[in-house]
Scaffold this motif. Structure first.
Motif, PDB file in Angstrom:
ATOM      1  N   VAL A   1      62.805  19.329  80.373  1.00 42.01           N
ATOM      2  CA  VAL A   1      61.770  20.314  80.051  1.00 42.01           C
ATOM      3  C   VAL A   1      60.953  19.874  78.841  1.00 42.01           C
ATOM      4  O   VAL A   1      59.737  20.101  78.771  1.00 42.01           O
ATOM      5  CB  VAL A   1      62.382  21.721  79.856  1.00 42.01           C
ATOM      6  N   ALA A   2      61.597  19.195  77.882  1.00 37.77           N
ATOM      7  CA  ALA A   2      60.876  18.755  76.689  1.00 37.77           C
ATOM      8  C   ALA A   2      59.926  17.596  76.990  1.00 37.77           C
ATOM      9  O   ALA A   2      58.813  17.538  76.454  1.00 37.77           O
ATOM     10  CB  ALA A   2      61.865  18.348  75.599  1.00 37.77           C
ATOM     11  N   SER A   3      60.336  16.694  77.873  1.00 42.09           N
ATOM     12  CA  SER A   3      59.535  15.498  78.128  1.00 42.09           C
ATOM     13  C   SER A   3      58.502  15.675  79.235  1.00 42.09           C
ATOM     14  O   SER A   3      57.477  14.981  79.256  1.00 42.09           O
ATOM     15  CB  SER A   3      60.451  14.313  78.475  1.00 42.09           C
ATOM     16  N   LYS A   4      58.745  16.587  80.168  1.00 46.18           N
ATOM     17  CA  LYS A   4      57.863  16.725  81.334  1.00 46.18           C
ATOM     18  C   LYS A   4      56.855  17.870  81.217  1.00 46.18           C
ATOM     19  O   LYS A   4      55.933  17.958  82.036  1.00 46.18           O
ATOM     20  CB  LYS A   4      58.687  16.916  82.603  1.00 46.18           C
TER      21      LYS A   4
ATOM     22  N   VAL B   1      61.960  34.912  82.435  1.00 48.15           N
ATOM     23  CA  VAL B   1      61.280  34.947  81.142  1.00 48.15           C
ATOM     24  C   VAL B   1      60.629  33.595  80.846  1.00 48.15           C
ATOM     25  O   VAL B   1      59.480  33.534  80.390  1.00 48.15           O
ATOM     26  CB  VAL B   1      62.265  35.344  80.020  1.00 48.15           C
ATOM     27  N   CYS B   2      61.325  32.510  81.127  1.00 47.96           N
ATOM     28  CA  CYS B   2      60.770  31.176  80.884  1.00 47.96           C
ATOM     29  C   CYS B   2      59.532  30.932  81.747  1.00 47.96           C
ATOM     30  O   CYS B   2      58.554  30.328  81.296  1.00 47.96           O
ATOM     31  CB  CYS B   2      61.824  30.108  81.150  1.00 47.96           C
ATOM     32  N   GLY B   3      59.578  31.400  82.982  1.00 45.13           N
ATOM     33  CA  GLY B   3      58.404  31.269  83.841  1.00 45.13           C
ATOM     34  C   GLY B   3      57.212  32.032  83.295  1.00 45.13           C
ATOM     35  O   GLY B   3      56.084  31.530  83.297  1.00 45.13           O
ATOM     36  N   ALA B   4      57.472  33.243  82.796  1.00 43.75           N
ATOM     37  CA  ALA B   4      56.394  34.061  82.230  1.00 43.75           C
ATOM     38  C   ALA B   4      55.826  33.425  80.968  1.00 43.75           C
ATOM     39  O   ALA B   4      54.608  33.443  80.741  1.00 43.75           O
ATOM     40  CB  ALA B   4      56.918  35.465  81.927  1.00 43.75           C
TER      41      ALA B   4
ATOM     42  N   ARG C   1      55.042  26.991  73.413  1.00 41.87           N
ATOM     43  CA  ARG C   1      55.649  27.565  74.630  1.00 41.87           C
ATOM     44  C   ARG C   1      56.901  26.784  75.028  1.00 41.87           C
ATOM     45  O   ARG C   1      57.902  27.379  75.440  1.00 41.87           O
ATOM     46  CB  ARG C   1      54.655  27.545  75.787  1.00 41.87           C
ATOM     47  N   VAL C   2      56.828  25.462  74.918  1.00 40.16           N
ATOM     48  CA  VAL C   2      57.996  24.643  75.255  1.00 40.16           C
ATOM     49  C   VAL C   2      59.165  24.993  74.348  1.00 40.16           C
ATOM     50  O   VAL C   2      60.302  25.145  74.805  1.00 40.16           O
ATOM     51  CB  VAL C   2      57.661  23.145  75.150  1.00 40.16           C
ATOM     52  N   LEU C   3      58.901  25.153  73.058  1.00 40.32           N
ATOM     53  CA  LEU C   3      59.948  25.519  72.113  1.00 40.32           C
ATOM     54  C   LEU C   3      60.528  26.888  72.445  1.00 40.32           C
ATOM     55  O   LEU C   3      61.749  27.085  72.411  1.00 40.32           O
ATOM     56  CB  LEU C   3      59.388  25.513  70.687  1.00 40.32           C
ATOM     57  N   ARG C   4      59.660  27.830  72.806  1.00 44.16           N
ATOM     58  CA  ARG C   4      60.137  29.184  73.144  1.00 44.16           C
ATOM     59  C   ARG C   4      61.059  29.171  74.369  1.00 44.16           C
ATOM     60  O   ARG C   4      62.078  29.861  74.384  1.00 44.16           O
ATOM     61  CB  ARG C   4      58.945  30.114  73.393  1.00 44.16           C
ATOM     62  N   VAL C   5      60.721  28.379  75.383  1.00 44.69           N
ATOM     63  CA  VAL C   5      61.575  28.368  76.577  1.00 44.69           C
ATOM     64  C   VAL C   5      62.901  27.652  76.304  1.00 44.69           C
ATOM     65  O   VAL C   5      63.935  28.035  76.853  1.00 44.69           O
ATOM     66  CB  VAL C   5      60.879  27.762  77.819  1.00 44.69           C
ATOM     67  N   ILE C   6      62.868  26.647  75.435  1.00 39.25           N
ATOM     68  CA  ILE C   6      64.120  25.972  75.083  1.00 39.25           C
ATOM     69  C   ILE C   6      65.045  26.931  74.335  1.00 39.25           C
ATOM     70  O   ILE C   6      66.249  26.986  74.600  1.00 39.25           O
ATOM     71  CB  ILE C   6      63.828  24.700  74.255  1.00 39.25           C
ATOM     72  N   VAL C   7      64.492  27.704  73.414  1.00 38.06           N
ATOM     73  CA  VAL C   7      65.290  28.712  72.692  1.00 38.06           C
ATOM     74  C   VAL C   7      65.825  29.763  73.668  1.00 38.06           C
ATOM     75  O   VAL C   7      66.994  30.149  73.613  1.00 38.06           O
ATOM     76  CB  VAL C   7      64.450  29.375  71.586  1.00 38.06           C
ATOM     77  N   GLU C   8      64.973  30.239  74.567  1.00 35.95           N
ATOM     78  CA  GLU C   8      65.377  31.254  75.548  1.00 35.95           C
ATOM     79  C   GLU C   8      66.506  30.745  76.434  1.00 35.95           C
ATOM     80  O   GLU C   8      67.498  31.436  76.659  1.00 35.95           O
ATOM     81  CB  GLU C   8      64.169  31.630  76.413  1.00 35.95           C
TER      82      GLU C   8
END
Length: 287
Positions: A117-120, A182-185, A128-135
Motif C-alpha cells: 500500500v505504501a509503494s503502490k 473506511v480505508c476505501g472511503a 491519505r496513505v498514512l491515514r489508511v496505514i494507521v487505520e
C-alpha cells in the motif's frame, strides 16, 4: 462482485510473483490466490466509488487488506489455534507446506501488505496513505483482530455472556471489514461525515458476517461450507446460536442488516446500491 473480484485477483497475482525462496512464495500464493469471495477488498472498492473516488486509487489498499485477511486465515488454521484441515474446500496451508512455512508465509503476507500500500499508492496524497496505514494497523493489532483472537482462545470451554461474545467478534471479524470500508472511503477522498457513516455501516456488517458464519456452522455441511462444519460446537466455543438460539440469531442478523442500511441512507441511493446489495449478500450467503 465478479467484476471487482477479477480486478483484485489480477492485482494480487501480480503482487506476488513466484520467486525465491520458491517454497515460501508458493505457500503465500496458495492461500492468497486459492479462491475466496474477496468480500473485504470489494467493500473497499465500493466505498471508494461511493464517495466519488477512482477505484484504481483503492486497489493497492484493497490488495493489502486481502493479504492481511489471508494471513489471519493461515494462522487461525494452525494446530495451536483452531487446528483446521480444510479452508475454501482445500487442505489448509500448514497441511500442504508444513507448520513452519505456513507461519512464515503469514508473516511475509503481513509485511508485504504494508509495503504494497505504501509503494503502490502513487496517485493519492501521502496524508491519505498514512491515514489508511494507521487505520489498518489499528484494525489488526492488539485493539483489533489480535485482541479478538486472544479473547476467543481464552474463552474456549467457558461460559461467556453475549457482551463478551460481541467483543470477540467485533474485534476478530468486524474490525477488518470496518477497516476495509473506511480505508476505501479515505482513498476516495470521503469527508469526515461520510467516513464515519461508512465506519458504522462496516461495524454492522462485520458483526453480521460473524453471526451468519455461526449460523452456517450449525446448518450446513463441510462440503457446502468449504471448511469444517460443526467445528465451533465440537470445540465448545460460544456462538450466537448457542447463546441466543438459532432463530433469535437469525433475527439478530436481520436487525444488523437494517442498521447497516440506515447508515447508507445518508448517501445517494443509486451510488450506495452496491453496498446495499453487499450487505444483503453477506446476510443471505450460503457458504
Amino acid at each position: 462482485m465478479s467484476s471487482k473480484a477479477n480486478k483484485v485477483n489480477k492485482a494480487l497475482d501480480e503482487a506476488i510473483p513466484l520467486q525465491n525462496p520458491i517454497k515460501l512464495h508458493e505457500s503465500m500464493r496458495y492461500s492468497l490466490l486459492g479462491g475466496g469471495k474477496r468480500v473485504r477488498p470489494i467493500l473497499c472498492l465500493a466505498a471508494c466509488e461511493l464517495v466519488g473516488g477512482d477505484e484504481a486509487n483503492a486497489i493497492p489498499i484493497a490488495c493489502a487488506i486481502e493479504m492481511i485477511h489471508t494471513m489471519s486465515l493461515i494462522h487461525d488454521d494452525l494446530p495451536c489455534m483452531d487446528n483446521d484441515d480444510l479452508r475454501r474446500g482445500q487442505p489448509t496451508n500448514h497441511k500442504v507446506f508444513g507448520e513452519e512455512t505456513a507461519i512464515l508465509a503469514g508473516d511475509a503476507l503481513l509485511a508485504l501488505a504494508f509495503e504494497h500500500v505504501a509503494s503502490k499508492s502513487t496517485n493519492v496524497s501521502p496524508d491519505r496513505v498514512l491515514r489508511v496505514i494507521v487505520e489498518l494497523s489499528s484494525g489488526i493489532g492488539s485493539k483489533g483482530v489480535v485482541a479478538g483472537q486472544i479473547v476467543d482462545i481464552c474463552s474456549e470451554g467457558k461460559e461467556i455472556s453475549l457482551d463478551e461474545l460481541e467483543y470477540i467478534h467485533v474485534h476478530k471479524t468486524s474490525k477488518l471489514l470496518e477497516a476495509a470500508i473506511v480505508c476505501g472511503a479515505i482513498m476516495g477522498g470521503g469527508d469526515e461525515i461520510e467516513v464515519e457513516k461508512l465506519r458504522k455501516y462496516g461495524r454492522c456488517i462485520g458483526l453480521l458476517f460473524q453471526v451468519v458464519d455461526d449460523i452456517l456452522d450449525v446448518t450446513k455441511s463441510s462440503n457446502e461450507l468449504g471448511k469444517t462444519a460443526g467445528k465451533d460446537m465440537a470445540s465448545n466455543k460460544a456462538t450466537y446460536p448457542k447463546l441466543m438460539g438459532l432463530e433469535r440469531a437469525k433475527e439478530f442478523a436481520i436487525e444488523l442488516v437494517g442498521k447497516a442500511m440506515e447508515e447508507l441512507s445518508y448517501f445517494d441511493a443509486l451510488r450506495a446500491a452496491p453496498l446495499f446489495r453487499l450487505a444483503e449478500y453477506i446476510a443471505y450467503r450460503q457458504n
